[in-house]
Design a protein around this motif. Structure first.
Motif, PDB file in Angstrom:
ATOM      1  N   SER A 241      22.606  37.218   9.807  1.00 50.62           N
ATOM      2  CA  SER A 241      22.506  37.728   9.288  1.00 50.62           C
ATOM      3  C   SER A 241      22.730  39.102   9.901  1.00 50.62           C
ATOM      4  CB  SER A 241      21.059  38.162   8.417  1.00 50.62           C
ATOM      5  OG  SER A 241      20.242  38.215   9.005  1.00 50.62           O
ATOM      6  N   GLU A 243      24.548  40.021  12.400  1.00 47.76           N
ATOM      7  CA  GLU A 243      25.820  41.014  12.663  1.00 47.76           C
ATOM      8  C   GLU A 243      25.983  40.901  13.576  1.00 47.76           C
ATOM      9  OE1 GLU A 243      28.142  42.234   9.662  1.00 47.76           O
ATOM     10  OE2 GLU A 243      26.600  40.856   7.627  1.00 47.76           O
ATOM     11  N   GLN A 248      27.891  36.243  17.250  1.00 46.65           N
ATOM     12  CA  GLN A 248      28.423  35.594  16.571  1.00 46.65           C
ATOM     13  C   GLN A 248      30.023  35.420  16.705  1.00 46.65           C
ATOM     14  OE1 GLN A 248      28.671  36.327  13.912  1.00 46.65           O
ATOM     15  NE2 GLN A 248      27.210  36.988  13.610  1.00 46.65           N
ATOM     16  N   ASP A 273      30.633  34.965   6.505  1.00 49.02           N
ATOM     17  CA  ASP A 273      29.981  35.932   5.827  1.00 49.02           C
ATOM     18  C   ASP A 273      30.565  37.501   6.941  1.00 49.02           C
ATOM     19  OD1 ASP A 273      29.980  35.300   3.279  1.00 49.02           O
ATOM     20  OD2 ASP A 273      27.878  34.239   3.775  1.00 49.02           O
ATOM     21  N   THR A 274      30.211  36.842   8.039  1.00 47.21           N
ATOM     22  CA  THR A 274      31.097  38.056   9.248  1.00 47.21           C
ATOM     23  C   THR A 274      32.201  39.015   9.246  1.00 47.21           C
ATOM     24  OG1 THR A 274      31.148  36.738  10.478  1.00 47.21           O
ATOM     25  CG2 THR A 274      28.810  37.819  10.437  1.00 47.21           C
ATOM     26  N   ASP A 275      32.791  40.051   9.127  1.00 46.84           N
ATOM     27  CA  ASP A 275      33.807  40.444  10.217  1.00 46.84           C
ATOM     28  C   ASP A 275      34.426  41.239  10.790  1.00 46.84           C
ATOM     29  OD1 ASP A 275      36.150  41.882   8.877  1.00 46.84           O
ATOM     30  OD2 ASP A 275      35.530  44.098   8.557  1.00 46.84           O
ATOM     31  N   THR A 276      34.773  39.828  11.805  1.00 46.09           N
ATOM     32  CA  THR A 276      34.887  39.584  13.200  1.00 46.09           C
ATOM     33  C   THR A 276      36.305  38.790  13.166  1.00 46.09           C
ATOM     34  OG1 THR A 276      33.948  37.415  12.954  1.00 46.09           O
ATOM     35  CG2 THR A 276      32.241  39.867  13.411  1.00 46.09           C
ATOM     36  N   ARG A 279      35.462  35.092  12.190  1.00 42.86           N
ATOM     37  CA  ARG A 279      36.148  34.427  11.574  1.00 42.86           C
ATOM     38  C   ARG A 279      37.188  33.798  11.130  1.00 42.86           C
ATOM     39  NH1 ARG A 279      37.247  36.933   6.294  1.00 42.86           N
ATOM     40  NH2 ARG A 279      36.171  36.406   4.841  1.00 42.86           N
TER      41      ARG A 279
END
Length: 421
Positions: A241, A243, A248, A273-276, A279
């Protein structure tokens, strides 16, 4: 007393076995001495068989904290007069009864989530959510300490720890709020996880390390290994959570080194759920490794559909054209459409999520009536939400109802829902 029912206005009292214990200030069980029976150990079952029962414990040398309904000894809803947050925190940190320990944690979590939600909803929307929640007291240090006590208790089973760490679901919280804003509920829940992760990062990382296995370790299916997987994956989920880039990277490494689907999906779910960059890498690698396994790809579809990233509806629409998705396969539709309907993006403020599911119901009804009716069920809870979302969901129900040649399956779901308007 059992409430009256049709044809039975007068109900006789029924036996309720109430298993109880008393905790001292240090959280340890006190010896029990029941009036008329003497010593009964540290836990005993009281027979509640009348409308009013009274039991007296003697020789109690310190102020006790009652631990009631141990082991969920009866299927009842229990209200304890005078039970404070301090009592609940003591039970959550120390109660020897696993059920009551878990229940105390859930009650504390729910009270906090509702308090923060009300504070956030009552403040100006232009103020960042973290500031609104912090102004309401944030996550109390006492709760963090109780959470830490559970995490570090060497006597507790790993699966129990993982379950005790999990906050009440979004649906459970919405059930407790009149006309809830589901997006705000999700944001507040995420805020609490982030606060716990920030304040307990060393302990969470320690739990992962203590329950980890070397890369390449063969999969074992037994209670001990299941508990270790459950705890390390839940700890990684809470940390996710944050991030933070290093978290990550660890999740991506765990995804790649996993030797079983449980660990691989746990890491992929958090990464989704992470903009990386990690992902997209993980999703592509998972697809390439399983593109000839349609049952496994159902998980791949579902984890993307339920993603909480803003604007995820565009990805879900794109997945409808992906080779992994076959609209005539019911399980593909459940993974994609219902996966999306259970996500926070379904409740997007602009109504795009509702419109997408409305379109999907109409389209599916021409292919499979049963699947379409199940997807339409996503609108049946519209009365739980705020007025704006109620209006948008009802508009979709009316749009579906107006379709010519609508199947009986969908018609029944939609018309019964509209009767509540």
């Amino acid at each position: 007393v059992t409430p009256p029912t049709n044809g039975q206005p007068d109900k006789l009292p029924v036996l309720i076995p109430l298993k109880v214990g008393l905790l001292g200030p240090d959280g340890q069980d006190l010896p029990l001495h029941l009036e008329g029976k003497g010593s009964v150990g540290s836990s005993t079952v009281l027979r509640c068989d009348a409308e009013h029962n009274s039991f007296t414990f003697t020789d109690v040398e310190v102020e006790p904290v009652p631990s009631l309904l141990r082991g969920f000894s009866a299927p009842v809803k229990l209200q304890v007069t005078g039970q404070s947050d301090d009592h609940l925190r003591l039970m959550f940190a120390h109660d020897s009864d696993p059920f009551n320990r878990w229940e105390a944690g859930q009650r504390l979590y729910m009270k906090l989530l509702l308090q923060l939600y009300q504070a956030a909803a009552g403040a100006a929307a232009s103020v960042p959510l973290a500031e609104r929640c912090a102004a309401a007291g944030g996550v109390p240090g006492e709760l963090v300490a109780a959470f830490k006590a559970v995490l570090e208790d060497a006597e507790l089973d790993g699966s129990f720890k993982a379950m005790a760490m999990r906050l009440p679901s979004m649906a459970e919280i919405v059930d407790r709020i009149d006309e809830a804003d589901p997006v705000l509920v999700w944001q507040v829940r995420q805020y609490v996880y982030q606060q716990l992760a920030q304040q307990l990062r060393p302990e969470l990382e320690g739990a992962i390390k203590a329950n980890d296995v070397p890369p390449g370790t063969p999969y074992e299916f037994n209670a001990q290994q299941c508990a270790r997987r459950h705890l390390r994956n839940m700890s990684a989920s809470v940390l996710g959570s944050l991030e933070a880039p290093d978290v990550q990277e660890q999740l991506l490494r765990r995804f790649r080194e996993a030797t079983n689907m449980t660990d691989r999906m746990a890491a992929l779910t958090v990464l989704c759920d992470t903009d990386t960059p990690g992902r997209e890498q993980a999703l592509q690698e998972f697809y390439e490794a399983n593109k000839d396994k349609p049952l496994v790809l159902l998980k791949w579809l579902a984890v993307q559909a339920s993603c909480a990233l803003p604007g995820n509806i565009a990805r879900v629409r794109a997945l409808m054209e992906h080779p992994a998705f076959t609209i005539t396969t019911p399980n593909c539709c459940y993974s994609l459409f219902l996966g999306f309907a259970r996500s926070v993006n379904f409740h997007a403020a602009d109504g795009s999520g509702y419109e997408f599911i409305g379109d999907s119901v109409i389209k599916m009804d021409k292919i499979n009536h049963q699947v379409a009716s199940r997807i339409a069920g996503a609108f049946t809870t519209f009365r739980q939400y705020d007025k704006e979302r109620q209006a948008m969901m009802v508009a979709q129900l009316r749009r579906i109802a107006a379709v010519e040649g609508l199947s009986e399956n969908v018609f029944e779901i939609v018309t019964k829902s509209l009767q509540q308007v």
